[in-house]
Design a protein around this motif. Structure first.
Motif, PDB file in Angstrom:
ATOM      1  N   ARG A  12     -19.711 -27.528  27.698  1.00 14.82           N
ATOM      2  CA  ARG A  12     -18.322 -27.727  27.297  1.00 14.82           C
ATOM      3  C   ARG A  12     -17.734 -26.434  26.757  1.00 14.82           C
ATOM      4  N   SER A  13     -16.424 -26.353  26.785  1.00 14.98           N
ATOM      5  CA  SER A  13     -15.783 -25.182  26.195  1.00 14.98           C
ATOM      6  C   SER A  13     -15.896 -25.247  24.680  1.00 14.98           C
ATOM      7  N   ARG A  14     -15.493 -24.176  24.040  1.00 15.26           N
ATOM      8  CA  ARG A  14     -15.524 -24.040  22.587  1.00 15.26           C
ATOM      9  C   ARG A  14     -16.940 -23.916  22.028  1.00 15.26           C
ATOM     10  N   ILE A  15     -17.873 -23.460  22.851  1.00 17.22           N
ATOM     11  CA  ILE A  15     -19.224 -23.176  22.375  1.00 17.22           C
ATOM     12  C   ILE A  15     -19.257 -21.696  22.007  1.00 17.22           C
ATOM     13  N   THR A  16     -19.753 -21.380  20.842  1.00 15.15           N
ATOM     14  CA  THR A  16     -19.781 -20.013  20.355  1.00 15.15           C
ATOM     15  C   THR A  16     -20.901 -19.226  21.030  1.00 15.15           C
ATOM     16  N   SER A  17     -20.584 -18.020  21.492  1.00 17.81           N
ATOM     17  CA  SER A  17     -21.582 -17.115  22.066  1.00 17.81           C
ATOM     18  C   SER A  17     -21.993 -16.096  21.016  1.00 17.81           C
ATOM     19  N   HIS A  18     -23.269 -15.756  21.003  1.00 20.30           N
ATOM     20  CA  HIS A  18     -23.803 -14.774  20.057  1.00 20.30           C
ATOM     21  C   HIS A  18     -24.550 -13.698  20.819  1.00 20.30           C
ATOM     22  N   THR A  19     -24.524 -12.461  20.309  1.00 17.56           N
ATOM     23  CA  THR A  19     -25.262 -11.380  20.952  1.00 17.56           C
ATOM     24  C   THR A  19     -26.765 -11.641  20.856  1.00 17.56           C
ATOM     25  N   ILE A  20     -27.494 -11.180  21.867  1.00 18.72           N
ATOM     26  CA  ILE A  20     -28.935 -11.452  21.881  1.00 18.72           C
ATOM     27  C   ILE A  20     -29.772 -10.275  21.418  1.00 18.72           C
ATOM     28  N   ASP A  21     -29.123  -9.131  21.139  1.00 19.20           N
ATOM     29  CA  ASP A  21     -29.864  -7.952  20.694  1.00 19.20           C
ATOM     30  C   ASP A  21     -28.911  -7.009  19.963  1.00 19.20           C
ATOM     31  N   ASP A  22     -29.467  -6.119  19.146  1.00 20.79           N
ATOM     32  CA  ASP A  22     -28.654  -5.070  18.533  1.00 20.79           C
ATOM     33  C   ASP A  22     -28.159  -4.153  19.647  1.00 20.79           C
ATOM     34  N   GLY A  23     -26.943  -3.637  19.505  1.00 25.66           N
ATOM     35  CA  GLY A  23     -26.436  -2.737  20.529  1.00 25.66           C
ATOM     36  C   GLY A  23     -25.002  -2.342  20.281  1.00 25.66           C
ATOM     37  N   THR A  24     -24.312  -2.045  21.379  1.00 26.04           N
ATOM     38  CA  THR A  24     -22.929  -1.583  21.334  1.00 26.04           C
ATOM     39  C   THR A  24     -22.117  -2.324  22.387  1.00 26.04           C
ATOM     40  N   VAL A  50     -24.382  -9.181  29.867  1.00 25.31           N
ATOM     41  CA  VAL A  50     -23.024  -9.569  30.230  1.00 25.31           C
ATOM     42  C   VAL A  50     -22.782 -11.000  29.766  1.00 25.31           C
ATOM     43  N   TYR A  51     -21.729 -11.176  29.020  1.00 26.21           N
ATOM     44  CA  TYR A  51     -21.288 -12.496  28.569  1.00 26.21           C
ATOM     45  C   TYR A  51     -19.995 -12.763  29.326  1.00 26.21           C
ATOM     46  N   ALA A  52     -20.034 -13.634  30.330  1.00 20.43           N
ATOM     47  CA  ALA A  52     -18.893 -13.853  31.205  1.00 20.43           C
ATOM     48  C   ALA A  52     -18.383 -15.288  31.095  1.00 20.43           C
ATOM     49  N   HIS A  53     -17.235 -15.519  31.676  1.00 23.08           N
ATOM     50  CA  HIS A  53     -16.588 -16.832  31.711  1.00 23.08           C
ATOM     51  C   HIS A  53     -16.289 -17.335  30.306  1.00 23.08           C
ATOM     52  N   LEU A  54     -15.895 -16.412  29.431  1.00 23.19           N
ATOM     53  CA  LEU A  54     -15.577 -16.775  28.051  1.00 23.19           C
ATOM     54  C   LEU A  54     -14.178 -17.372  27.964  1.00 23.19           C
ATOM     55  N   GLU A  55     -13.968 -18.165  26.943  1.00 22.59           N
ATOM     56  CA  GLU A  55     -12.654 -18.773  26.721  1.00 22.59           C
ATOM     57  C   GLU A  55     -11.684 -17.770  26.100  1.00 22.59           C
ATOM     58  N   ARG A  56     -12.214 -16.907  25.228  1.00 17.47           N
ATOM     59  CA  ARG A  56     -11.390 -15.892  24.557  1.00 17.47           C
ATOM     60  C   ARG A  56     -12.325 -14.881  23.912  1.00 17.47           C
ATOM     61  N   TYR A  57     -11.741 -13.765  23.449  1.00 20.29           N
ATOM     62  CA  TYR A  57     -12.497 -12.788  22.668  1.00 20.29           C
ATOM     63  C   TYR A  57     -12.472 -13.197  21.200  1.00 20.29           C
ATOM     64  N   ALA A  58     -13.540 -12.933  20.499  1.00 20.77           N
ATOM     65  CA  ALA A  58     -13.575 -13.160  19.056  1.00 20.77           C
ATOM     66  C   ALA A  58     -12.728 -12.088  18.373  1.00 20.77           C
ATOM     67  N   ALA A  59     -12.198 -12.406  17.222  1.00 18.51           N
ATOM     68  CA  ALA A  59     -11.404 -11.440  16.457  1.00 18.51           C
ATOM     69  C   ALA A  59     -12.260 -10.225  16.110  1.00 18.51           C
TER      70      ALA A  59
END
Length: 71
Positions: A12-24, A50-59
């Motif tokens: 479903r949409s509105r699921i939060t994505s988190h980075t999987i490693d330290d980086g840039t 690559v984090y694709a098909h996102l609903e929006r960018y986080a602030a």
């Protein structure tokens, strides 16, 4: 996989994505193929996540910004 059929949305949409490693954050983009996407390089710049098909960018996201795992 000749007869493979995609069953529809995996989550479903509105699921939060988190980075999987330290980086840039290397790139923020939007395209018809991948939608809203974020490209992250690991700390050694060996892997690109690559984090694709996102609903929006986080602030606060910006190219070149360092990120920690789980952000």
């Amino acid at each position: 996989m000749g007869n493979f059929r995609f069953p529809g949305p995996v989550c479903r949409s509105r699921i939060t994505s988190h980075t999987i490693d330290d980086g840039t954050l290397a790139r923020l983009s939007s395209s018809p193929a991948g939608g809203i996407s974020v490209y992250e390089l690991d700390a050694a710049e060996r892997y690109c996540f690559v984090y694709a098909h996102l609903e929006r960018y986080a602030a606060g996201l910006a190219e070149g910004r360092p990120v920690k795992r789980g952000e």
